[in-house]
Design a protein around this motif. Structure first.
Motif, PDB file in Angstrom:
ATOM      1  N   MET A 102       0.875  -0.832   0.248  1.00 29.33           N
ATOM      2  CA  MET A 102      -0.136   0.059   0.299  1.00 29.33           C
ATOM      3  C   MET A 102       0.908   0.997  -0.166  1.00 29.33           C
ATOM      4  O   MET A 102       2.099   1.128   0.914  1.00 29.33           O
ATOM      5  CB  MET A 102      -1.018  -0.108   1.180  1.00 29.33           C
ATOM      6  CG  MET A 102      -2.530   0.892   0.968  1.00 29.33           C
ATOM      7  SD  MET A 102      -3.001   0.505   3.004  1.00 29.33           S
ATOM      8  CE  MET A 102      -4.147  -0.647   2.695  1.00 29.33           C
ATOM      9  N   PRO A 106      -3.358   1.177  13.293  1.00 30.37           N
ATOM     10  CA  PRO A 106      -4.917   0.434  12.695  1.00 30.37           C
ATOM     11  C   PRO A 106      -4.633   2.333  12.556  1.00 30.37           C
ATOM     12  O   PRO A 106      -4.796   2.735  13.800  1.00 30.37           O
ATOM     13  CB  PRO A 106      -5.347   0.046  12.655  1.00 30.37           C
ATOM     14  CG  PRO A 106      -5.712   0.595  14.564  1.00 30.37           C
ATOM     15  CD  PRO A 106      -3.840   0.322  14.730  1.00 30.37           C
ATOM     16  N   ASN A 108      -7.651   3.264  12.125  1.00 26.52           N
ATOM     17  CA  ASN A 108      -9.661   3.890  12.711  1.00 26.52           C
ATOM     18  C   ASN A 108      -9.071   5.198  13.475  1.00 26.52           C
ATOM     19  O   ASN A 108     -10.170   5.714  13.555  1.00 26.52           O
ATOM     20  CB  ASN A 108     -10.191   3.139  12.776  1.00 26.52           C
ATOM     21  CG  ASN A 108      -9.750   1.681  13.852  1.00 26.52           C
ATOM     22  OD1 ASN A 108      -8.760   2.102  14.650  1.00 26.52           O
ATOM     23  ND2 ASN A 108     -10.607   0.842  14.610  1.00 26.52           N
ATOM     24  N   ALA A 114      -0.783   2.626  10.327  1.00 28.34           N
ATOM     25  CA  ALA A 114      -0.936   2.278   9.129  1.00 28.34           C
ATOM     26  C   ALA A 114      -0.517   3.012   7.790  1.00 28.34           C
ATOM     27  O   ALA A 114      -0.619   4.700   7.697  1.00 28.34           O
ATOM     28  CB  ALA A 114      -2.593   2.316   9.184  1.00 28.34           C
ATOM     29  N   GLY A 174       6.015  -0.088   4.689  1.00 29.63           N
ATOM     30  CA  GLY A 174       5.258  -1.109   4.362  1.00 29.63           C
ATOM     31  C   GLY A 174       4.731  -1.823   5.186  1.00 29.63           C
ATOM     32  O   GLY A 174       5.926  -1.955   6.361  1.00 29.63           O
ATOM     33  N   LEU A 207      -0.059  -5.072  18.713  1.00 27.25           N
ATOM     34  CA  LEU A 207      -0.318  -5.349  16.743  1.00 27.25           C
ATOM     35  C   LEU A 207      -2.401  -4.382  17.058  1.00 27.25           C
ATOM     36  O   LEU A 207      -2.854  -5.721  17.884  1.00 27.25           O
ATOM     37  CB  LEU A 207      -0.757  -6.135  15.705  1.00 27.25           C
ATOM     38  CG  LEU A 207      -1.663  -5.878  14.826  1.00 27.25           C
ATOM     39  CD1 LEU A 207      -1.335  -5.424  13.991  1.00 27.25           C
ATOM     40  CD2 LEU A 207      -2.091  -7.673  13.831  1.00 27.25           C
TER      41      LEU A 207
END
Ligand code: NAP
Length: 470
Positions: free
Chosen positions: A1, A132, A134, A159, A189, A207
């Motif tokens: 990504m 992450p 969010n 992320a 990454g 994580l």
């Protein structure tokens, strides 16, 4: 990504970053190792001063930081502001309480032949945090604040879609006064994570993310014999029983499903309603869900902003379509809007059956599954009939039923007549495929400590020497 900021409300790429080279990563690990040697010898009072300074900066910079998060991942500006404030509160909590939480603990009972025996909690070294997007600030802070107070150092692999928030965090701790290297952001990454984990200077990993990432990191860490804490996905049940206050339950259910645009691990995702109140609840819930305003996350009138990525939005829609194609009923929403940005309407789907994706998978968007249960036992069976076990909610005014739910729901937390959330003073984590280990509270802080047994005697052999000298 790619490592880039892309505004989910418009789909526009705003800023891209080259990943760090192996040499840059190695240098950051070296700095984290050196900083650890310094940090572990500082007093709690000194670390508390630095963490309090970080809290002050967060408060002072709340609006700019909130705008950054909204731009990078689409949460509403109001939610982003609240997230910054929550981080500042957590910093102050750990600054005030870490020393007490990590104080030496006497043995449970007088230890055999010891003049004194106790447990001492000591930091272990640099910890890799893979995080992450969010809750781009809070997910990191709930690891970093207790870890730094314990005397560990942090290496953040955030992320790839929130690089600016990741860099802000590194800068925040530096400006707060923590030694250079105490907290570093690695712009890399996920393919580099194994190499970082294999470095002997990195002592453990935490994580927060998907089940797939959890399996991968746990396997790598296992090969290296390194401890991990895993905070993974969830498909939290929200059970409504006949004695519940249905208006309140429907109101909280709506927030619990659509907070953070439906992208929270602890969002309630499966609404399991007793058949006696099913129709009444369904009507109230669908009405509230359809009344939510979807739109520009910077607009104060918006309840639900865009999903963080096009792939995420498409996946949510595919889950809804799969249910519909197999006979489920949509009570509201369910249409993918045209136009720019990755928006999705609050949606309620019922008549779900085993075999449908929505039955077994986590839905990471504002989509609720509504299930009918004929009894308490059936409600528990549906609630626990998942591979996940993160949060859970039950709505009942019956005290005996409340006690039963507290025991019978197979999850890392049970919230009765309320919505699952995380608090600095309460342990947070899951069971089953939602992960293992805990964050927050003394329990979370000790995950990355050496729980050291200290036995002080008068020169004789310890307890059980000889037959049990192991
Ligand atoms: P994700 O794809 O697993 O990504 C999370 C982090 O892991 C990112 O930094 C990602 O890096 C990295 N990553 C992905 N695959 C990896 C691999 N094979 N090896 C090493 N690192 C890897 O998850 P997400 O889509 O960003 O977040 C949503 C998921 O997180 C949901 O399942 C949600 O429930 C879960 N979550 C759990 C909690 C909790 O507390 N239990 C809290 C929030 C979210 P890249 O971005 O570079 O791919």
């Amino acid at each position: 990504m790619p490592i880039a900021t892309t505004n989910p409300a418009t789909g526009q790429v705003l800023k891209t970053y080259d990943p760090m080279s192996d040499e840059q990563v190695d240098a950051a690990i070296e700095r984290a190792d050196l900083a650890f040697r310094q940090l572990r010898d500082t007093s709690f009072a000194q670390r508390a001063r630095w963490l309090t300074a970080a809290a002050d900066l967060l408060d002072a910079e709340r609006d700019a930081t909130a705008r950054l998060m909204t731009t990078e991942m689409g949460k509403t500006y109001a939610a982003a502001q609240a997230e910054v404030t929550k981080c500042a509160t957590a910093c102050r909590f750990y600054a005030a309480n870490a020393e007490r939480m990590l104080a030496d603990e006497p043995a449970d009972a007088p230890a055999v032949k010891a003049t004194r025996a106790f447990v001492r909690y000591q930091p272990i070294g640099p910890v890799l945090a893979v995080m992450p997007w969010n809750f781009p600030l809070w997910q990191v802070m709930r690891f970093a604040a207790p870890a730094l107070m314990a005397g560990n150092t942090g290496l953040l692999k955030h992320a790839s879609n929130v690089p600016q928030t990741a860099l802000y965090l590194e800068d925040l701790f530096r400006r707060a006064g923590f030694p250079e290297g105490a907290f570093s952001t690695l712009l890399v990454g996920s393919d580099v994570v194994d190499r970082i984990l294999a470095d002997p200077r990195v002592r453990a990993a935490t994580l927060t993310g998907s089940e797939a990432a959890g399996r991968s990191i746990a396997a790598s860490a296992g090969r290296e014999l390194k401890k991990t804490v895993l905070e993974l996905g969830g498909s939290d049940p929200f059970v409504v029983m006949p004695s519940a206050d249905l208006d309140k339950a429907a109101e909280v259910a709506t927030t619990a499903r659509c907070q953070n645009n439906g992208q929270s691990c602890i969002a309630a995702k499966r609404f399991i309603v007793h058949t006696d109140v099913f129709d009444a609840f369904a009507e109230k819930f669908a009405a509230r869900m359809s009344a939510l305003r979807v739109g520009d996350p910077m607009d104060s009138g918006t309840d639900v902003g865009p999903l963080a990525s096009e792939r995420g939005r498409d996946d949510v829609h595919a889950q809804v379509q799969d249910a519909v194609d197999n006979g489920a009923t949509v009570l509201c929403g369910g249409e993918k809007p045209a136009g720019d940005g990755w928006f999705y309407p609050p949606t309620v789907v019922t008549d779900l059956k085993p075999g449908m994706r929505m039955w077994s998978e986590e839905v990471f968007g504002p989509v609720a599954g509504l299930y009918r249960a004929a009894s308490y036992d059936e409600a528990i069976e549906i609630a626990n009939g998942t591979n996940f076990g993160l949060g859970s909610n039950a709505w009942t005014e019956d005290p005996a039923e409340q006690e039963r739910f507290a025991t019978d729901l197979d999850a890392g937390n049970v919230f009765i007549n309320g919505m699952t959330t995380s608090y600095p003073e309460l342990p947070f984590g899951g069971v089953k495929n939602s992960g293992y280990g805990r964050e927050l509270s003394a329990v979370g802080m000790r995950e990355f400590c050496n729980t050291k047994t200290v036995w002080i005697g008068a020169g004789e052999a310890g307890a059980g020497a000889g037959a049990h000298a192991e």
